[in-house]
Scaffold this motif. Structure first.
Motif, PDB file in Angstrom:
ATOM      1  N   PHE A 220       0.864  -1.171   0.000  1.00 14.76           N
ATOM      2  CA  PHE A 220       0.000   0.000   0.000  1.00 14.76           C
ATOM      3  C   PHE A 220       0.908   1.231   0.000  1.00 14.76           C
ATOM      4  N   THR A 221       1.219   1.696  -1.213  1.00 12.58           N
ATOM      5  CA  THR A 221       2.296   2.673  -1.369  1.00 12.58           C
ATOM      6  C   THR A 221       1.833   4.124  -1.260  1.00 12.58           C
ATOM      7  N   GLU A 222       0.549   4.342  -1.083  1.00 10.10           N
ATOM      8  CA  GLU A 222       0.020   5.659  -0.708  1.00 10.10           C
ATOM      9  C   GLU A 222      -1.254   5.439   0.088  1.00 10.10           C
ATOM     10  N   PHE A 223      -1.366   6.140   1.215  1.00  9.36           N
ATOM     11  CA  PHE A 223      -2.626   6.160   1.949  1.00  9.36           C
ATOM     12  C   PHE A 223      -2.646   7.401   2.828  1.00  9.36           C
ATOM     13  N   LEU A 253      -4.306  -7.247   7.590  1.00 18.58           N
ATOM     14  CA  LEU A 253      -4.444  -8.155   6.451  1.00 18.58           C
ATOM     15  C   LEU A 253      -3.219  -9.050   6.346  1.00 18.58           C
ATOM     16  N   ASP A 254      -3.428 -10.352   6.277  1.00 19.61           N
ATOM     17  CA  ASP A 254      -2.277 -11.266   6.303  1.00 19.61           C
ATOM     18  C   ASP A 254      -1.481 -11.260   4.998  1.00 19.61           C
ATOM     19  N   PHE A 255      -1.989 -10.587   3.970  1.00 17.01           N
ATOM     20  CA  PHE A 255      -1.267 -10.499   2.698  1.00 17.01           C
ATOM     21  C   PHE A 255      -0.684  -9.111   2.471  1.00 17.01           C
ATOM     22  N   ALA A 256      -0.713  -8.267   3.495  1.00 15.10           N
ATOM     23  CA  ALA A 256      -0.247  -6.889   3.333  1.00 15.10           C
ATOM     24  C   ALA A 256       1.270  -6.802   3.347  1.00 15.10           C
ATOM     25  N   GLY A 257       1.782  -5.995   2.425  1.00 12.20           N
ATOM     26  CA  GLY A 257       3.179  -5.600   2.457  1.00 12.20           C
ATOM     27  C   GLY A 257       3.287  -4.288   3.223  1.00 12.20           C
ATOM     28  N   PRO A 258       4.309  -3.495   2.957  1.00 15.88           N
ATOM     29  CA  PRO A 258       4.475  -2.215   3.650  1.00 15.88           C
ATOM     30  C   PRO A 258       3.345  -1.236   3.313  1.00 15.88           C
ATOM     31  N   THR A 259       3.086  -0.324   4.256  1.00 17.79           N
ATOM     32  CA  THR A 259       2.139   0.764   4.053  1.00 17.79           C
ATOM     33  C   THR A 259       2.891   2.089   4.140  1.00 17.79           C
ATOM     34  N   PHE A 260       2.672   2.959   3.170  1.00 18.18           N
ATOM     35  CA  PHE A 260       3.315   4.273   3.134  1.00 18.18           C
ATOM     36  C   PHE A 260       2.254   5.357   3.272  1.00 18.18           C
ATOM     37  N   VAL A 261       2.400   6.184   4.291  1.00 12.42           N
ATOM     38  CA  VAL A 261       1.468   7.299   4.476  1.00 12.42           C
ATOM     39  C   VAL A 261       1.807   8.399   3.477  1.00 12.42           C
ATOM     40  N   PHE A 262       0.775   8.913   2.819  1.00  9.65           N
ATOM     41  CA  PHE A 262       0.932  10.047   1.911  1.00  9.65           C
ATOM     42  C   PHE A 262       0.168  11.227   2.514  1.00  9.65           C
ATOM     43  N   ASP A 263       0.828  12.279   2.879  1.00 10.93           N
ATOM     44  CA  ASP A 263       2.221  12.590   2.609  1.00 10.93           C
ATOM     45  C   ASP A 263       2.838  12.982   3.947  1.00 10.93           C
ATOM     46  N   PHE A 264       4.137  13.209   4.010  1.00 12.17           N
ATOM     47  CA  PHE A 264       4.722  13.602   5.288  1.00 12.17           C
ATOM     48  C   PHE A 264       4.486  15.078   5.575  1.00 12.17           C
ATOM     49  N   GLN A 265       4.616  15.929   4.560  1.00 10.98           N
ATOM     50  CA  GLN A 265       4.479  17.374   4.786  1.00 10.98           C
ATOM     51  C   GLN A 265       3.692  18.006   3.637  1.00 10.98           C
ATOM     52  N   ASP A 266       2.783  18.918   4.008  1.00  9.12           N
ATOM     53  CA  ASP A 266       2.000  19.641   2.996  1.00  9.12           C
ATOM     54  C   ASP A 266       2.917  20.370   2.022  1.00  9.12           C
ATOM     55  N   LEU A 267       2.469  20.455   0.785  1.00  9.72           N
ATOM     56  CA  LEU A 267       3.174  21.298  -0.175  1.00  9.72           C
ATOM     57  C   LEU A 267       2.889  22.773   0.089  1.00  9.72           C
ATOM     58  N   ASP A 268       1.634  23.074   0.438  1.00  9.32           N
ATOM     59  CA  ASP A 268       1.256  24.466   0.703  1.00  9.32           C
ATOM     60  C   ASP A 268      -0.021  24.467   1.534  1.00  9.32           C
ATOM     61  N   SER A 269       0.138  24.438   2.849  1.00  9.82           N
ATOM     62  CA  SER A 269      -1.008  24.350   3.753  1.00  9.82           C
ATOM     63  C   SER A 269      -1.977  25.511   3.521  1.00  9.82           C
ATOM     64  N   GLY A 270      -3.255  25.184   3.475  1.00 13.79           N
ATOM     65  CA  GLY A 270      -4.274  26.195   3.283  1.00 13.79           C
ATOM     66  C   GLY A 270      -4.625  26.452   1.839  1.00 13.79           C
ATOM     67  N   GLU A 271      -3.791  25.966   0.919  1.00 16.90           N
ATOM     68  CA  GLU A 271      -4.098  26.094  -0.507  1.00 16.90           C
ATOM     69  C   GLU A 271      -5.408  25.352  -0.802  1.00 16.90           C
ATOM     70  N   ALA A 272      -6.234  25.920  -1.651  1.00 15.36           N
ATOM     71  CA  ALA A 272      -7.551  25.340  -1.926  1.00 15.36           C
ATOM     72  C   ALA A 272      -7.465  23.937  -2.517  1.00 15.36           C
ATOM     73  N   ASN A 273      -6.437  23.673  -3.299  1.00 11.53           N
ATOM     74  CA  ASN A 273      -6.281  22.362  -3.922  1.00 11.53           C
ATOM     75  C   ASN A 273      -5.962  21.313  -2.849  1.00 11.53           C
ATOM     76  N   PRO A 274      -6.826  20.310  -2.657  1.00  8.76           N
ATOM     77  CA  PRO A 274      -6.556  19.289  -1.633  1.00  8.76           C
ATOM     78  C   PRO A 274      -5.208  18.602  -1.803  1.00  8.76           C
ATOM     79  N   GLU A 275      -4.717  18.488  -3.043  1.00  7.65           N
ATOM     80  CA  GLU A 275      -3.450  17.800  -3.288  1.00  7.65           C
ATOM     81  C   GLU A 275      -2.283  18.425  -2.526  1.00  7.65           C
ATOM     82  N   TYR A 276      -2.405  19.679  -2.149  1.00  9.64           N
ATOM     83  CA  TYR A 276      -1.336  20.371  -1.450  1.00  9.64           C
ATOM     84  C   TYR A 276      -1.392  20.168   0.062  1.00  9.64           C
ATOM     85  N   ASN A 277      -2.381  19.393   0.543  1.00 13.75           N
ATOM     86  CA  ASN A 277      -2.654  19.349   1.977  1.00 13.75           C
ATOM     87  C   ASN A 277      -2.725  17.939   2.556  1.00 13.75           C
TER      88      ASN A 277
END
Length: 296
Positions: A220-223, A253-277
């Motif tokens: 699970f390479t992004e969550f 889940l017994d078949f789960a590999g690694p899980t990576f949290v997306f993301d560690f730090q906002d690109l631009d907190s407060g920016e309207a685009n959710p992708e930045y947050n």
């Protein structure tokens, strides 16, 4: 944004054991034959210096490597799988011993990330060529099929299970693990009555079992969840709830590999685009409640 060294120190201090690093072909070789590895070198060196395992994602194509008609398309697929694989081989050889696993492309089941149209057979050719190239450059590296976005079957997207079924038909043996991005926001992933991603995970696993690949795992390479006012944004508190619940569910889940949290730090907190947050830290380094969640 912090320097690679500062970023990796913060990630290590937060208790994480691995990091996912995007190796953008479009950034490293924007002009054919002219390479700029400086940023990637610094990032991967900083990660390994701090004891972090590294998952590299080799993805995106420079304009010179895509059909001229598609150069205005967002993230077009490369024209020649062999040329993409050659770049992946250079990356695998350069970072042999520093990158333990390679993910091939990002979200190839949606046209927004594999333009101009979703094409499993074209992706299979890329995956097969890249797997073989990486295996020659670094036989110890794990090759992970590109992380799949939550999606349904349509003219521009394919559901994860549909896409994985196609991979077993045209690229069986060319991946050691399957990757998914099981976003559930604003719902909890563990609520299987509401979360489409939980159903996607079960469906993908069923395809793997049907194909005799029971021993392979799903990485699970992004969550995560964005803290933004616009959809699919949620409050800080809800982000922490979604991430905490989701990571616990995936680990169960017994078949789960690694899980990576997306993301560690906002690109631009407060920016309207959710992708930045999507960060668990704001862009100024201030932690959100989700930064206090256990990482092990």
């Amino acid at each position: 944004m912090p320097s690679p060294a500062d970023a990796m120190t913060s990630i290590t201090d937060a208790g994480f054991e691995a990091v996912r690093v995007t190796v953008r072909w479009s950034s490293v070789e924007p002009v054919r034959g002219e390479f700029d590895w400086e940023r990637v070198d610094a990032t991967i060196h900083a990660a390994r210096e701090r004891g972090l395992a590294v998952l590299g994602v080799v993805t995106w194509a420079p304009s010179w490597a895509v059909p001229p008609d598609y150069r205005a398309t967002a993230h077009p697929a490369p024209s020649d799988p062999a040329v993409f694989a050659q770049f992946a081989s250079l990356a695998a050889e350069r970072f042999r011993g520093s990158v333990q696993a390679w993910e091939v492309w990002n979200e190839p089941n949606i046209s927004a990330a594999f333009g101009p149209n979703v094409d499993p057979e074209k992706y299979c050719r890329i995956l097969t060529a890249t797997h073989d190239a990486i295996e020659r450059a670094d036989p110890d590296a794990t090759v992970v099929a590109g992380g799949l976005s939550p999606a349904v079957d349509s003219t521009s997207t394919l559901a994860p299970a549909t896409f994985v079924r196609a991979l077993y038909l045209c690229a069986a043996g060319s991946f050691d693990a399957v990757a998914m991005h099981p976003y559930s926001t604003p719902k909890l992933l563990s609520d299987t009555t509401a979360s489409g991603s939980a159903a996607d995970i079960a469906a993908v696993r069923a395809v793997m079992v049907e194909n005799g690949d029971d021993d392979a795992r799903i990485w699970f390479t992004e969550f995560g969840a964005p803290t933004a006012a616009s959809s699919p944004g949620v409050s800080d508190a809800r982000q922490a709830e979604i991430i905490g619940d989701g990571v616990a569910y995936l680990r169960s889940l017994d078949f789960a590999g690694p899980t990576f949290v997306f993301d560690f730090q906002d690109l631009d907190s407060g920016e309207a685009n959710p992708e930045y947050n999507y960060g668990i830290l704001r862009s100024d380094g201030d932690p959100k409640p989700s930064a206090s969640l256990p990482t092990r």
